[in-house]
Design a protein around this motif. Sequence first.
Motif, PDB file in Angstrom:
ATOM      1  N   GLU A  59      -2.511  -0.448  -4.719  1.00 28.42           N
ATOM      2  CA  GLU A  59      -2.319   0.554  -5.765  1.00 28.42           C
ATOM      3  C   GLU A  59      -2.415  -0.058  -7.157  1.00 28.42           C
ATOM      4  O   GLU A  59      -2.656   0.640  -8.137  1.00 28.42           O
ATOM      5  CB  GLU A  59      -0.984   1.268  -5.592  1.00 28.42           C
ATOM      6  CG  GLU A  59      -0.887   2.548  -6.397  1.00 28.42           C
ATOM      7  CD  GLU A  59       0.179   3.489  -5.885  1.00 28.42           C
ATOM      8  OE1 GLU A  59      -0.176   4.570  -5.376  1.00 28.42           O
ATOM      9  OE2 GLU A  59       1.369   3.137  -5.968  1.00 28.42           O
ATOM     10  N   HIS A  63      -9.550   0.153  -9.301  1.00 29.43           N
ATOM     11  CA  HIS A  63     -10.290   1.286  -8.760  1.00 29.43           C
ATOM     12  C   HIS A  63      -9.444   2.178  -7.853  1.00 29.43           C
ATOM     13  O   HIS A  63      -9.946   3.152  -7.310  1.00 29.43           O
ATOM     14  CB  HIS A  63     -11.527   0.803  -7.996  1.00 29.43           C
ATOM     15  CG  HIS A  63     -11.267  -0.397  -7.144  1.00 29.43           C
ATOM     16  ND1 HIS A  63     -11.608  -1.664  -7.533  1.00 29.43           N
ATOM     17  CD2 HIS A  63     -10.673  -0.520  -5.956  1.00 29.43           C
ATOM     18  CE1 HIS A  63     -11.251  -2.524  -6.600  1.00 29.43           C
ATOM     19  NE2 HIS A  63     -10.685  -1.857  -5.632  1.00 29.43           N
ATOM     20  N   CYS A  64      -8.158   1.860  -7.662  1.00 22.91           N
ATOM     21  CA  CYS A  64      -7.285   2.692  -6.827  1.00 22.91           C
ATOM     22  C   CYS A  64      -6.339   3.491  -7.705  1.00 22.91           C
ATOM     23  O   CYS A  64      -5.566   2.929  -8.475  1.00 22.91           O
ATOM     24  CB  CYS A  64      -6.492   1.820  -5.859  1.00 22.91           C
ATOM     25  SG  CYS A  64      -5.383   2.781  -4.792  1.00 22.91           S
ATOM     26  N   LYS A  65      -6.391   4.808  -7.558  1.00 24.75           N
ATOM     27  CA  LYS A  65      -5.483   5.664  -8.320  1.00 24.75           C
ATOM     28  C   LYS A  65      -4.181   5.911  -7.567  1.00 24.75           C
ATOM     29  O   LYS A  65      -3.095   5.812  -8.135  1.00 24.75           O
ATOM     30  CB  LYS A  65      -6.162   7.005  -8.620  1.00 24.75           C
ATOM     31  CG  LYS A  65      -5.296   7.946  -9.446  1.00 24.75           C
ATOM     32  CD  LYS A  65      -6.017   9.259  -9.723  1.00 24.75           C
ATOM     33  CE  LYS A  65      -5.158  10.189 -10.571  1.00 24.75           C
ATOM     34  NZ  LYS A  65      -5.831  11.483 -10.831  1.00 24.75           N
ATOM     35  N   THR A  66      -4.306   6.236  -6.258  1.00 26.60           N
ATOM     36  CA  THR A  66      -3.127   6.551  -5.463  1.00 26.60           C
ATOM     37  C   THR A  66      -3.318   6.085  -4.028  1.00 26.60           C
ATOM     38  O   THR A  66      -4.400   6.252  -3.462  1.00 26.60           O
ATOM     39  CB  THR A  66      -2.861   8.073  -5.442  1.00 26.60           C
ATOM     40  OG1 THR A  66      -2.809   8.560  -6.774  1.00 26.60           O
ATOM     41  CG2 THR A  66      -1.552   8.392  -4.744  1.00 26.60           C
ATOM     42  N   LYS A  90      -9.720   7.065  -5.184  1.00 26.49           N
ATOM     43  CA  LYS A  90     -10.258   6.543  -6.437  1.00 26.49           C
ATOM     44  C   LYS A  90     -10.052   7.556  -7.560  1.00 26.49           C
ATOM     45  O   LYS A  90      -9.643   8.689  -7.333  1.00 26.49           O
ATOM     46  CB  LYS A  90     -11.749   6.235  -6.290  1.00 26.49           C
ATOM     47  CG  LYS A  90     -12.059   5.072  -5.368  1.00 26.49           C
ATOM     48  CD  LYS A  90     -13.552   4.766  -5.382  1.00 26.49           C
ATOM     49  CE  LYS A  90     -13.874   3.540  -4.559  1.00 26.49           C
ATOM     50  NZ  LYS A  90     -15.321   3.198  -4.607  1.00 26.49           N
ATOM     51  N   HIS A  91     -10.366   7.138  -8.778  1.00 26.58           N
ATOM     52  CA  HIS A  91     -10.206   8.015  -9.936  1.00 26.58           C
ATOM     53  C   HIS A  91     -11.198   9.178  -9.914  1.00 26.58           C
ATOM     54  O   HIS A  91     -10.952  10.205 -10.546  1.00 26.58           O
ATOM     55  CB  HIS A  91     -10.368   7.197 -11.230  1.00 26.58           C
ATOM     56  CG  HIS A  91      -9.287   6.172 -11.405  1.00 26.58           C
ATOM     57  ND1 HIS A  91      -8.057   6.468 -11.937  1.00 26.58           N
ATOM     58  CD2 HIS A  91      -9.244   4.856 -11.079  1.00 26.58           C
ATOM     59  CE1 HIS A  91      -7.307   5.381 -11.957  1.00 26.58           C
ATOM     60  NE2 HIS A  91      -7.993   4.394 -11.438  1.00 26.58           N
TER      61      HIS A  91
END
Length: 202
Positions: A59, A63-66, A90-91
């Motif tokens: 997290e 490149h990882c949003k959630t 990803k976003h």
Amino acid sequence: MQWLQEKSKKFVKSFFLTAYLIVGLCLRPVYAVDEKRLWLPTKYNVLFLDLKEAARVVEALEHCKTVLRGTIDIDQSREDHPIYRILCRKHDGRSYNEMVDGLTFKPLTSHKEINVEEIEARKLHLWSLCEEAVKSKVKLIKDMEWVTELPVKPKVYEEAKVHFVANFDAKDGYGAPLRYRAFCSFGPEDALSVRISPRKSD
């Protein structure tokens, strides 16, 4: 007076050091992973804290949003070397699996930027493979015609999972109308599986 000056210098130095640490802690990003999204088979429950750390590492990636889900990848893990699989959004809304080394906690998934044109081209390519596979399965029926608007857009689009659902009509050997729904599922390396079932309505 000299001792007073020295004491003042130490006080000032201590004050700025404390302020620096407080500001640093306030500005430091905090990544709180939802533990309800993490799961392990009962025999691996002892690794839960490590799984949580792997999810936190993912997290924190740019490149990882959630983090959506996290578990152990039993197929890739060894008894003394676990590998964790973290599903991340990803976003841009797409999701992907990030693999994490359970000993070093280093991400193992390589990333490359994919532009919109490449994504759309891949969708069209996969649909063409789906369409060809479906037609080969129903080549004995007549007058096949797609009901779903073409080109069909995937219901699910991820890097290692793409699903298409499309309706079509046809006729049997006696000219009676037939109504079907086709399901195409692409897995890792775009491995394709096709399922066709009768449909009652659109």
